[in-house]
Scaffold this active site. Structure first.
Site, PDB file in Angstrom:
ATOM      1  N   HIS A 165       0.882  -1.169   0.000  1.00  0.00           N
ATOM      2  CA  HIS A 165       0.000   0.000   0.000  1.00  0.00           C
ATOM      3  C   HIS A 165       0.917   1.215   0.000  1.00  0.00           C
ATOM      4  O   HIS A 165       1.755   1.363   0.884  1.00  0.00           O
ATOM      5  CB  HIS A 165      -0.919   0.002   1.233  1.00  0.00           C
ATOM      6  CG  HIS A 165      -2.051   0.991   1.105  1.00  0.00           C
ATOM      7  ND1 HIS A 165      -1.829   2.341   0.978  1.00  0.00           N
ATOM      8  CD2 HIS A 165      -3.395   0.813   1.062  1.00  0.00           C
ATOM      9  CE1 HIS A 165      -3.007   2.952   0.863  1.00  0.00           C
ATOM     10  NE2 HIS A 165      -3.971   2.047   0.910  1.00  0.00           N
TER      11      HIS A 165
ATOM     12  N   ASP B 164     -12.525  -1.343  -1.922  1.00  0.00           N
ATOM     13  CA  ASP B 164     -12.596  -1.313  -0.462  1.00  0.00           C
ATOM     14  C   ASP B 164     -14.067  -1.239  -0.050  1.00  0.00           C
ATOM     15  O   ASP B 164     -14.786  -0.315  -0.450  1.00  0.00           O
ATOM     16  CB  ASP B 164     -11.811  -0.089   0.045  1.00  0.00           C
ATOM     17  CG  ASP B 164     -11.706  -0.040   1.561  1.00  0.00           C
ATOM     18  OD1 ASP B 164     -12.765  -0.039   2.227  1.00  0.00           O
ATOM     19  OD2 ASP B 164     -10.578   0.021   2.093  1.00  0.00           O
TER      20      ASP B 164
ATOM     21  N   HIS C 214     -15.020   1.960   2.041  1.00  0.00           N
ATOM     22  CA  HIS C 214     -15.024   3.171   1.219  1.00  0.00           C
ATOM     23  C   HIS C 214     -16.234   3.200   0.284  1.00  0.00           C
ATOM     24  O   HIS C 214     -16.854   4.252   0.112  1.00  0.00           O
ATOM     25  CB  HIS C 214     -13.736   3.254   0.387  1.00  0.00           C
ATOM     26  CG  HIS C 214     -12.487   3.338   1.207  1.00  0.00           C
ATOM     27  ND1 HIS C 214     -11.227   3.313   0.650  1.00  0.00           N
ATOM     28  CD2 HIS C 214     -12.301   3.447   2.551  1.00  0.00           C
ATOM     29  CE1 HIS C 214     -10.324   3.400   1.619  1.00  0.00           C
ATOM     30  NE2 HIS C 214     -10.944   3.469   2.772  1.00  0.00           N
TER      31      HIS C 214
ATOM     32  N   ASP D  15     -14.200   7.925   6.125  1.00  0.00           N
ATOM     33  CA  ASP D  15     -13.248   6.826   5.918  1.00  0.00           C
ATOM     34  C   ASP D  15     -12.797   6.300   7.278  1.00  0.00           C
ATOM     35  O   ASP D  15     -11.692   6.577   7.722  1.00  0.00           O
ATOM     36  CB  ASP D  15     -12.059   7.322   5.082  1.00  0.00           C
ATOM     37  CG  ASP D  15     -11.040   6.217   4.815  1.00  0.00           C
ATOM     38  OD1 ASP D  15     -11.305   5.053   5.182  1.00  0.00           O
ATOM     39  OD2 ASP D  15      -9.976   6.518   4.243  1.00  0.00           O
TER      40      ASP D  15
END
Ligand SMILES: [Zn+2]
Ligand SMILES: [Zn+2]
Length: 289
Positions: free
Chosen positions: A79, A189, A192, A239
């Protein structure tokens, strides 16, 4: 789903993994993976909250590669740093971001990783459409400068917090079309998507969202799923990841993913405290029919 891809369970199937810590050295992620019994994980290849780049030295590289060879881990994702903003209209920040992604790609190559996940960025006063153009421009440079290490860059859908782009599948598609390279893919995700307004809580809602994703981005471009419950409501643009089944999403989307997306690697990214990774893994594994 209008594409048969979504339902094919490939012979190469993946369980669910977590984001592993690299404290004390990159290879330590394998110890954590082994203790959790996972075949997939995600790591930061350096301190993700600092710009300072890290060069992987020969010793660290060989320790990591040796661990990879002897472990049962099949897939590892990196990531990229949270500081990267490829959509920025601040020249210095934009250039620094592109450079950071080039370094990230180099590290992935050194470690034998096929993919790095990145957030598209925040457009601020530039506006979404201009922001998307900046992302395309940056990615073209990154791909050109990293031709020798063809790591794939996965654009993650965002919650749409602040001025972040990537909260609509259309944004990701626009970026992918603009860059036009087989080295660009996608990371989905769950938290998200839900926070952005894709209501995946029910089987029907999940299916409709996946159909939309397939129609717009194409499920063939989906390489990893981030498995996070959400503290925020649908459309909250918050988030904030919650432990599996403890947030507003509930278990249904995770049940759908575990039973229909066995061929896609999956990573949990919930707060690492006490034994919560093990607890979340157990909850998710229990959803497999
Ligand atoms: Zn992310
Ligand atoms: Zn994520």
């Amino acid at each position: 789903m209008n594409s048969s891809q979504a339902l094919i369970i490939s012979s190469d199937s993946f369980g669910v993994g977590v984001h592993c810590s690299i404290r004390g050295g990159l290879h330590n992620a394998f110890h954590e993976a082994e203790s959790l019994g996972i075949d997939t994980f995600q790591v930061f290849t350096k301190n993700q909250r600092q710009w300072k780049e890290k060069i992987i030295d020969t010793e660290e590289k060989s320790r990591f590669l040796d661990s990879y060879k002897t472990s049962r881990v099949k897939m590892i994702f990196s990531h990229a740093s949270y500081l990267i903003n490829l959509a920025s209209n601040d020249d210095a920040l934009w250039e620094r971001s592109a450079s950071a992604l080039i370094h990230e790609t180099q590290r992935c190559h050194d470690l034998g990783l096929e993919f790095t996940v990145v957030h598209p960025g925040a457009a601020k006063e530039l506006g979404e459409q201009e922001g998307i153009k900046m992302v395309v421009k940056a990615l073209k440079i990154v791909l050109h400068k990293t031709k020798k290490f063809p790591v794939k860059i996965l654009l993650e859908n965002t919650a749409g917090q602040g001025s972040s782009i990537g909260y609509r599948f259309e944004h990701l598609k626009q970026i992918m079309d603009g860059v036009d390279s087989s080295r660009i893919g996608m990371c989905f995700d769950t938290c998200h998507a839900f926070a952005a307004g894709y209501d995946i809580r029910t089987k029907g809602g999940f299916e409709a969202t996946m159909e939309e994703l397939d129609n717009i981005v194409g499920l063939k471009n989906l390489h990893v799923i981030h498995m996070n419950d959400s503290k925020g409501e649908s459309g909250s643009h918050l988030d904030r990841h919650e432990h599996i089944g403890k947030g507003k999403l509930g278990l249904e989307p995770f049940r759908q993913i575990m039973n229909r997306f066995a061929h896609i690697p999956k990573v949990i990214e919930t707060p690492k405290k006490e034994n919560m990774d093990a607890v979340n893994l157990e909850v998710i594994r229990g959803l497999i029919h």
